[in-house]
Design a protein around this motif. Structure first.
Motif, mmCIF file in Angstrom:
data_model
loop_
_atom_site.group_PDB
_atom_site.id
_atom_site.type_symbol
_atom_site.label_atom_id
_atom_site.label_comp_id
_atom_site.label_asym_id
_atom_site.label_seq_id
_atom_site.Cartn_x
_atom_site.Cartn_y
_atom_site.Cartn_z
ATOM 1 N N ALA A 56 0.838 -1.207 0.000
ATOM 2 C CA ALA A 56 0.000 0.000 0.000
ATOM 3 C C ALA A 56 0.869 1.251 0.000
ATOM 4 C CB ALA A 56 -0.932 0.002 1.208
ATOM 5 N N TYR A 57 1.947 1.245 0.779
ATOM 6 C CA TYR A 57 2.860 2.383 0.820
ATOM 7 C C TYR A 57 3.519 2.597 -0.539
ATOM 8 C CZ TYR A 57 6.916 5.250 1.798
ATOM 9 O OH TYR A 57 7.862 6.230 1.748
ATOM 10 N N ALA A 58 3.944 1.515 -1.170
ATOM 11 C CA ALA A 58 4.587 1.630 -2.484
ATOM 12 C C ALA A 58 3.622 2.228 -3.506
ATOM 13 C CB ALA A 58 5.081 0.266 -2.950
ATOM 14 N N LYS A 59 2.366 1.778 -3.471
ATOM 15 C CA LYS A 59 1.369 2.330 -4.403
ATOM 16 C C LYS A 59 1.120 3.803 -4.111
ATOM 17 C CE LYS A 59 -1.115 -1.948 -5.385
ATOM 18 N NZ LYS A 59 -2.380 -2.664 -5.247
ATOM 19 N N LEU A 60 1.014 4.151 -2.828
ATOM 20 C CA LEU A 60 0.780 5.539 -2.446
ATOM 21 C C LEU A 60 1.953 6.412 -2.866
ATOM 22 C CD1 LEU A 60 -1.042 7.540 -0.906
ATOM 23 C CD2 LEU A 60 0.263 6.971 1.137
ATOM 24 N N LYS A 61 3.166 5.924 -2.638
ATOM 25 C CA LYS A 61 4.364 6.678 -3.011
ATOM 26 C C LYS A 61 4.423 6.883 -4.523
ATOM 27 C CE LYS A 61 9.386 6.550 -2.740
ATOM 28 N NZ LYS A 61 10.553 5.734 -2.458
ATOM 29 N N SER A 62 4.148 5.820 -5.266
ATOM 30 C CA SER A 62 4.159 5.904 -6.726
ATOM 31 C C SER A 62 3.114 6.906 -7.221
ATOM 32 C CB SER A 62 3.895 4.526 -7.318
ATOM 33 O OG SER A 62 3.753 4.616 -8.709
#
Length: 167
Positions: A56-62
């Motif tokens: 979820a963090y990776a998607k949010l960061k992207s």
């Protein structure tokens, strides 16, 4: 006698309940608590939660990086479009000023009233035609600028909607 009958009925009911409870107790068996198995299950649950949080963090960061790039591009495009629009406006003002001064020089050199009226009529007609052309140019420039400014954000929005449909 009635008291005895009532007592016997009560005793029978009590005996039936006791038999049912004994039967239930015999069929219900509790498994032993296995601490190692519970620890393994808890660890697996925690690891899955951490993995989902990382995803979820990776998607949010992207998504945030994509949005930032789109905004930077939008602001740069808006700056360029604003500069282009300003240059066209300045060029139109300069052209109108030069036409006005040329007209004034021609009026000063006129020999008769009929020549002044003829010069003024031609100037007004030319000024209207020029104003219409300048308005069309500015309208085209502002339409182009609006499309260019909105394109990066539109692309990001369309990509986000597409990603949501996939998920």
């Amino acid at each position: 006698m009635q008291d005895m009958a009532a007592t016997e009925d009560a005793a029978d009911l009590l005996a039936q309940k006791e038999r049912m409870m004994t039967k239930t107790a015999k069929t219900t068996e509790f498994t032993a608590f296995d601490a190692e198995k519970a620890t393994d299950q808890f660890r697996a649950f925690a690891e899955k939660g951490v993995e989902q949080s990382k995803e979820a963090y990776a998607k949010l960061k992207s998504g945030a990086e994509t949005a930032q790039k789109a905004l930077e591009s939008t602001f740069e495009t808006a700056k360029n479009a604003g500069s282009e629009f300003s240059l066209k406006s300045i060029a139109a003002a300069r052209s109108n000023a030069e036409a006005g001064f040329s007209h004034l020089e021609a009026l000063v050199g006129a020999k008769s009233l009929s020549e002044v009226i003829e010069l003024q009529t031609a100037f007004v007609r030319k000024a209207f035609e020029t104003a219409i052309e300048q308005t069309k140019d500015l309208q085209a420039a502002s339409t182009k600028a609006a499309e260019e400014v909105s394109k990066p954000l539109k692309d990001v929005f369309e990509k986000s909607v597409k990603d949501l449909k996939v998920a």
